[in-house]
Scaffold this motif. Structure first.
Motif, short mmCIF file in Angstrom:
data_model
loop_
_atom_site.label_atom_id
_atom_site.label_comp_id
_atom_site.label_asym_id
_atom_site.label_seq_id
_atom_site.Cartn_x
_atom_site.Cartn_y
_atom_site.Cartn_z
N THR A 89 0.82 -1.20 0.00
CA THR A 89 0.00 0.00 0.00
C THR A 89 0.86 1.25 0.00
O THR A 89 0.57 2.21 -0.72
CB THR A 89 -0.94 0.00 1.23
OG1 THR A 89 -1.83 -1.11 1.12
CG2 THR A 89 -1.74 1.29 1.29
N ALA A 90 1.93 1.26 0.79
CA ALA A 90 2.81 2.43 0.85
C ALA A 90 3.41 2.73 -0.52
O ALA A 90 3.45 3.90 -0.96
CB ALA A 90 3.91 2.20 1.88
N ALA A 91 3.88 1.70 -1.21
CA ALA A 91 4.47 1.90 -2.54
C ALA A 91 3.42 2.36 -3.54
O ALA A 91 3.66 3.24 -4.37
CB ALA A 91 5.14 0.62 -3.02
N ALA A 92 2.23 1.78 -3.46
CA ALA A 92 1.16 2.16 -4.38
C ALA A 92 0.73 3.60 -4.15
O ALA A 92 0.42 4.33 -5.12
CB ALA A 92 -0.03 1.22 -4.21
N GLN A 93 0.68 4.05 -2.91
CA GLN A 93 0.29 5.43 -2.64
C GLN A 93 1.36 6.41 -3.11
O GLN A 93 1.05 7.50 -3.60
CB GLN A 93 0.00 5.63 -1.15
CG GLN A 93 -1.10 4.72 -0.57
CD GLN A 93 -2.46 4.88 -1.24
OE1 GLN A 93 -2.55 5.06 -2.46
NE2 GLN A 93 -3.52 4.79 -0.45
N GLN A 94 2.62 6.04 -2.97
CA GLN A 94 3.70 6.87 -3.53
C GLN A 94 3.54 6.98 -5.04
O GLN A 94 3.73 8.06 -5.62
CB GLN A 94 5.06 6.26 -3.20
CG GLN A 94 5.54 6.49 -1.79
CD GLN A 94 6.95 5.92 -1.62
OE1 GLN A 94 7.14 4.73 -1.28
NE2 GLN A 94 7.93 6.73 -1.86
N ALA A 95 3.19 5.88 -5.67
CA ALA A 95 2.99 5.88 -7.12
C ALA A 95 1.83 6.80 -7.49
O ALA A 95 1.88 7.52 -8.49
CB ALA A 95 2.73 4.46 -7.61
N GLN A 96 0.78 6.80 -6.68
CA GLN A 96 -0.36 7.67 -6.96
C GLN A 96 0.01 9.15 -6.85
O GLN A 96 -0.56 9.99 -7.56
CB GLN A 96 -1.51 7.36 -6.01
CG GLN A 96 -2.27 6.09 -6.35
CD GLN A 96 -3.72 6.20 -5.93
OE1 GLN A 96 -4.51 6.86 -6.59
NE2 GLN A 96 -4.06 5.54 -4.84
N GLU A 97 0.93 9.48 -5.96
CA GLU A 97 1.37 10.87 -5.85
C GLU A 97 1.99 11.35 -7.16
O GLU A 97 1.83 12.51 -7.56
CB GLU A 97 2.36 11.02 -4.70
CG GLU A 97 1.73 10.81 -3.32
CD GLU A 97 2.75 10.88 -2.20
OE1 GLU A 97 3.75 11.62 -2.36
OE2 GLU A 97 2.55 10.20 -1.17
N ILE A 98 2.67 10.45 -7.85
CA ILE A 98 3.22 10.79 -9.17
C ILE A 98 2.09 10.99 -10.16
O ILE A 98 2.10 11.94 -10.96
CB ILE A 98 4.18 9.68 -9.65
CG1 ILE A 98 5.41 9.61 -8.74
CG2 ILE A 98 4.60 9.92 -11.10
CD1 ILE A 98 6.33 8.44 -9.04
N LEU A 99 1.10 10.11 -10.12
CA LEU A 99 -0.04 10.24 -11.04
C LEU A 99 -0.78 11.56 -10.82
O LEU A 99 -1.27 12.17 -11.77
CB LEU A 99 -1.01 9.08 -10.85
CG LEU A 99 -0.52 7.67 -11.19
CD1 LEU A 99 -1.66 6.66 -11.03
CD2 LEU A 99 0.04 7.60 -12.61
N LEU A 100 -0.87 12.01 -9.58
CA LEU A 100 -1.57 13.26 -9.29
C LEU A 100 -0.84 14.47 -9.86
O LEU A 100 -1.45 15.51 -10.11
CB LEU A 100 -1.76 13.42 -7.78
CG LEU A 100 -2.83 12.50 -7.17
CD1 LEU A 100 -2.72 12.47 -5.65
CD2 LEU A 100 -4.22 12.96 -7.59
N GLN A 101 0.43 14.32 -10.10
CA GLN A 101 1.19 15.38 -10.77
C GLN A 101 1.06 15.27 -12.29
O GLN A 101 0.80 16.27 -12.98
CB GLN A 101 2.68 15.29 -10.38
CG GLN A 101 2.97 15.51 -8.91
CD GLN A 101 4.43 15.27 -8.57
OE1 GLN A 101 5.31 15.45 -9.41
NE2 GLN A 101 4.69 14.83 -7.36
#
Length: 534
Positions: free
Chosen positions: A480-492
């Motif tokens: 989950t931690a890695a997936a949420q970090q990945a989502q932060e990139i998507l939000l940019q």
């Protein structure tokens, strides 16, 4: 970790590319059995597990095929064709033992080679679902290649070797991409894709039961011995050319169950079908894809424009006025019903309506290259999307002071083909409905470079690396931690613009009982019963 005959604990909810709500044409009045009649859409491709990545074909395959694992209505996974699935100490080598009493609808046994050869067909032929095998030994980062890590031990045993540990492999194996295929289809995939032979609860009513662009009729599979035996005489999916037509047929008693209603009925359907309707969240999300190959949407200019458009869409107003609150404005790229979901990721403010900030971002993009032309949002006319697309286009138009409008495409299948051919020439409505219950499933197939459903041509090596890290995590917290970090990139980067989360807005007639909807917002077909008087 012995999972023999064990229940596999997976929290409720998750999505198959939720790219359709209806399609085609046809009439519900000419079904060939006394089965259950539902709305559906013409499959985009042949009915092969490796070629089907949209809901029209996916719903049919789910009825016709059983996998190693199946999902209960609440999203819990349980062993199905597999008698046991056991990992080694570091979750890199998994041993699968099959029940020896399972058969395809043609009477042939379901053996280990029916899984291994079916999976190799997908990866060796680079079929649409190949990326679901990207973590298996023998494939490249796109899931293409010979599956050297999948080996037959004996007739009913095989092993799966992974490139990296995967604690949650079992949760994935209930998706139809991992279905087995009979020898007849393996020897002749073209024929098998048109006249599919499965091992699930239902089978084709006849060799010509798939009437293209009209309907497909299924009947119970007499060779099925699993736990989901049909409580009805079959199901017919009718391919409608509009949700309004499907809804009218439901009111007339010609259709038994709908898994969606038209926007025009959103505020009233629960009164019309009091006691025979549902309005509840499921694991699905609506998005707007702006392909990066379109003019003005490449590089830094494109990122600024996508951010501006996102902040120019008034999600609260649209979900309130058009959907009567039956949609929830999105705060990420997944779904609130999934374990690990967060509504407060850094950068998620880009998904909130902000007229001032949207204008600023658009002006910054204009400083790179002045905007010209019209911003179009393509949608399939058979899916009931016109109202929200028009509302979103007006919101963008009024906020950014540019021309914006909807672009109707005749049906879902045609739109999918234009997306694949990159001839669509516009942004397009898109979405996702869980393949298996995991936020990873809402990220990897859609945004990893060259992934199966990455229709916008997005690519970011940093995102890809985090998704690989999530896939190889040793526990849910790490993943989950890695997936949420990945989502932060998507939000940019905003490869797509998240719009809102789905509710299942389903209804059924008095002709049927025992209607429930599952974690994907789909009716549980095998449980539906036809009333004796009908």
């Amino acid at each position: 970790m012995n999972l023999k005959k064990a229940w596999l604990a997976i929290p409720a909810a998750a999505a198959l590319a939720l790219t359709a709500c209806a399609g085609g044409g046809g009439s519900a009045a000419t079904t060939t059995n006394n089965g259950i009649v539902l709305n559906g859409s013409e499959p985009q491709n042949a009915l092969l597990p490796g070629q089907t990545s949209e809901t029209g074909g996916g719903r049919i395959l789910t009825a016709m095929f059983s996998q190693l694992v199946r999902y209960e209505a609440d999203g819990t996974a349980v062993l199905d064709v597999a008698e046991s699935i056991e990992p080694n100490e570091d979750n890199t080598l998994w041993t699968v033992k099959l029940h020896q009493d399972r058969k395809f609808s043609d009477g042939t046994p379901v053996k280990a080679e029916n899984f291994t050869r079916a999976w190799n067909l997908i990866t060796s032929q680079n079929q649409k679902q190949a990326s679901f095998f990207d973590s298996f030994d023998g494939t490249n980062e796109e899931g293409v290649g010979e599956l050297t890590g999948v080996q037959v031990v004996d007739d009913y045993t095989f092993t799966i070797k992974l490139k990296n540990p995967a604690y949650d492999l079992i949760t994935r194996l209930g998706y139809t991409a991992y279905a087995p295929l009979p020898n007849s289809t393996l020897d002749d995939p073209d024929k098998g894709g048109q006249v599919p032979v499965g091992n699930g609860p239902y089978k084709l009513a006849s060799d010509d039961a798939w009437e293209h662009n009209v309907k497909i009729t299924l009947v119970p599979n007499e060779n099925y011995v699993g736990d989901e035996k049909p409580q009805n005489e079959g199901v017919t999916f009718v391919f409608y050319n509009s949700m309004d037509a499907a809804y009218n047929d439901l009111k007339a008693g010609n259709v038994d169950v709908l898994d969606a209603v038209p926007s025009s009925a959103m505020a009233s359907y629960q009164q019309t079908f009091a006691g025979t309707s549902v309005n509840e969240p499921y694991a699905g999300i609506m998005t707007l894809t702006i392909p990066q190959y379109l003019d003005h949407f490449k590089g830094e200019e494109g990122k600024l424009r996508r951010q501006a458009i996102s902040m120019a869409i008034n999600r609260d107003e649209i979900t309130s006025t058009i959907y009567a609150g039956a949609r929830t404005p999105a705060k990420d790229f997944t779904a609130p019903t999934l374990p690990g979901y967060s509504d407060s990721l850094p950068g998620s403010d880009v998904l909130t309506y902000n007229e001032t900030k949207a204008k600023e971002l658009w002006a910054q993009a204009d400083a790179i290259a002045p905007w010209d032309g019209t911003f179009e949002i393509a949608y399939n006319s058979d899916g009931g999307h016109k109202e929200w697309v028009d509302a979103a286009a007006n919101s963008i138009k009024n906020t950014l002071n540019i021309d914006a409008q909807g672009k109707a495409i005749v049906d879902f299948k045609t739109m999918l083909q234009q997306e694949d051919d990159q001839t669509i020439g516009a942004a397009f409505r898109s979405g996702w409905q869980g393949d298996y219950p995991s936020i990873y499933n809402f990220l990897q197939p859609l945004y990893v470079t060259k992934a199966a459903s990455n229709k916008g041509e997005y690519s970011n090596p940093e995102f890809d690396a985090l998704i690989t890290k999530a896939a190889g995590a040793t526990n849910a917290e790490e993943a989950t931690a890695a997936a949420q970090q990945a989502q932060e990139i998507l939000l940019q980067d905003l490869p797509v613009i998240p719009l809102w989360y789905y509710n299942v807005n389903g209804a059924w007639s008095k002709n049927v009982t025992n209607v429930t909807f599952d974690w994907r917002g789909q009716p549980v077909l095998t449980q539906i019963t036809k009333n004796a008087s009908k």
